[in-house]
Design a protein around this motif. Structure first.
Motif, PDB file in Angstrom:
ATOM      1  N   GLU A 120       0.832  -1.202   0.000  1.00 45.34           N
ATOM      2  CA  GLU A 120       0.000   0.000   0.000  1.00 45.34           C
ATOM      3  C   GLU A 120       0.871   1.260   0.000  1.00 45.34           C
ATOM      4  O   GLU A 120       0.577   2.231  -0.677  1.00 45.34           O
ATOM      5  N   GLU A 121       1.942   1.227   0.764  1.00 43.80           N
ATOM      6  CA  GLU A 121       2.846   2.368   0.812  1.00 43.80           C
ATOM      7  C   GLU A 121       3.514   2.580  -0.547  1.00 43.80           C
ATOM      8  O   GLU A 121       3.638   3.717  -1.015  1.00 43.80           O
ATOM      9  N   VAL A 122       3.904   1.510  -1.205  1.00 47.17           N
ATOM     10  CA  VAL A 122       4.520   1.619  -2.531  1.00 47.17           C
ATOM     11  C   VAL A 122       3.520   2.232  -3.507  1.00 47.17           C
ATOM     12  O   VAL A 122       3.864   3.150  -4.262  1.00 47.17           O
ATOM     13  N   LYS A 123       2.294   1.741  -3.493  1.00 46.57           N
ATOM     14  CA  LYS A 123       1.278   2.269  -4.407  1.00 46.57           C
ATOM     15  C   LYS A 123       1.009   3.746  -4.148  1.00 46.57           C
ATOM     16  O   LYS A 123       0.878   4.534  -5.086  1.00 46.57           O
ATOM     17  N   THR A 124       0.927   4.133  -2.886  1.00 47.76           N
ATOM     18  CA  THR A 124       0.697   5.541  -2.546  1.00 47.76           C
ATOM     19  C   THR A 124       1.845   6.418  -3.030  1.00 47.76           C
ATOM     20  O   THR A 124       1.639   7.453  -3.642  1.00 47.76           O
ATOM     21  N   ARG A 125       3.062   5.965  -2.766  1.00 47.29           N
ATOM     22  CA  ARG A 125       4.223   6.754  -3.188  1.00 47.29           C
ATOM     23  C   ARG A 125       4.353   6.816  -4.701  1.00 47.29           C
ATOM     24  O   ARG A 125       4.799   7.823  -5.246  1.00 47.29           O
ATOM     25  N   GLN A 126       3.951   5.772  -5.397  1.00 43.42           N
ATOM     26  CA  GLN A 126       3.981   5.809  -6.855  1.00 43.42           C
ATOM     27  C   GLN A 126       3.006   6.856  -7.389  1.00 43.42           C
ATOM     28  O   GLN A 126       3.325   7.568  -8.340  1.00 43.42           O
ATOM     29  N   ARG A 127       1.825   6.944  -6.773  1.00 45.06           N
ATOM     30  CA  ARG A 127       0.849   7.938  -7.216  1.00 45.06           C
ATOM     31  C   ARG A 127       1.346   9.368  -6.996  1.00 45.06           C
ATOM     32  O   ARG A 127       0.991  10.276  -7.729  1.00 45.06           O
ATOM     33  N   GLU A 128       2.180   9.568  -5.977  1.00 48.22           N
ATOM     34  CA  GLU A 128       2.657  10.910  -5.633  1.00 48.22           C
ATOM     35  C   GLU A 128       4.000  11.259  -6.276  1.00 48.22           C
ATOM     36  O   GLU A 128       4.415  12.405  -6.235  1.00 48.22           O
ATOM     37  N   ASP A 129       4.681  10.305  -6.870  1.00 52.94           N
ATOM     38  CA  ASP A 129       6.035  10.502  -7.384  1.00 52.94           C
ATOM     39  C   ASP A 129       6.026  11.325  -8.670  1.00 52.94           C
ATOM     40  O   ASP A 129       5.540  10.885  -9.710  1.00 52.94           O
ATOM     41  N   LYS A 130       6.589  12.527  -8.616  1.00 54.03           N
ATOM     42  CA  LYS A 130       6.601  13.426  -9.779  1.00 54.03           C
ATOM     43  C   LYS A 130       7.463  12.877 -10.907  1.00 54.03           C
ATOM     44  O   LYS A 130       7.118  12.991 -12.078  1.00 54.03           O
ATOM     45  N   LEU A 137       8.128   9.703 -11.569  1.00 53.17           N
ATOM     46  CA  LEU A 137       7.438   8.581 -12.184  1.00 53.17           C
ATOM     47  C   LEU A 137       6.341   9.080 -13.120  1.00 53.17           C
ATOM     48  O   LEU A 137       6.134   8.510 -14.190  1.00 53.17           O
ATOM     49  N   LYS A 138       5.662  10.160 -12.750  1.00 53.69           N
ATOM     50  CA  LYS A 138       4.629  10.735 -13.624  1.00 53.69           C
ATOM     51  C   LYS A 138       5.242  11.195 -14.945  1.00 53.69           C
ATOM     52  O   LYS A 138       4.654  11.027 -16.010  1.00 53.69           O
TER      53      LYS A 138
END
Length: 129
Positions: free
Chosen positions: A53-63, A65-66
């Protein structure tokens, strides 16, 4: 073999397994002697995979990665070769081309290809188990 499968399954969960020898382990001993049908009174226990869950959250917030996903989207939807897109966005003598030059000098493309091949090979090994 069975223990290794359990360890592989449980390694992704944030939890501790503590061993209590002898009489201190009466709950596990009592449960291990019961038939499966008589365990209906137990409630389901779930372990939350907090790391995932932490990995998924951080992926969504990672500039960064976007940006990478945006570039990948341009490649897949734009119809242009990645080399052409690179030429379109990298100005001569600019920061992007300087970074690309260092990546190429260090053999990044080959390293990346080797990493993808190794991951695919390992995935095939896991699927055969």
């Amino acid at each position: 073999m069975r223990q290794r499968r359990w360890l592989e399954l449980l390694k992704d969960y944030d939890m501790q397994i503590q061993y209590h020898p002898g009489k201190a382990n009466s709950v596990a001993d009592a449960l291990s002697r019961k038939l499966v049908g008589s365990l209906a009174c137990l409630t389901a226990v779930s372990v939350e995979p907090t790391i995932m869950e932490e990995v998924k959250t951080r992926q969504r917030e990672d500039k960064f990665l976007k940006k990478v996903l945006g570039a990948a989207s341009m490649v897949s939807k734009g119809g242009k070769h990645p080399g052409q897109l690179k030429d379109d966005v990298a100005s001569p003598g600019g920061t992007t081309i300087a970074g690309i030059h260092e990546l190429e000098k260090g053999g990044f493309r080959g390293i990346l290809m080797n990493a993808v091949v190794a991951a695919a090979k390992r995935s095939q090994e896991f699927s055969k188990r």
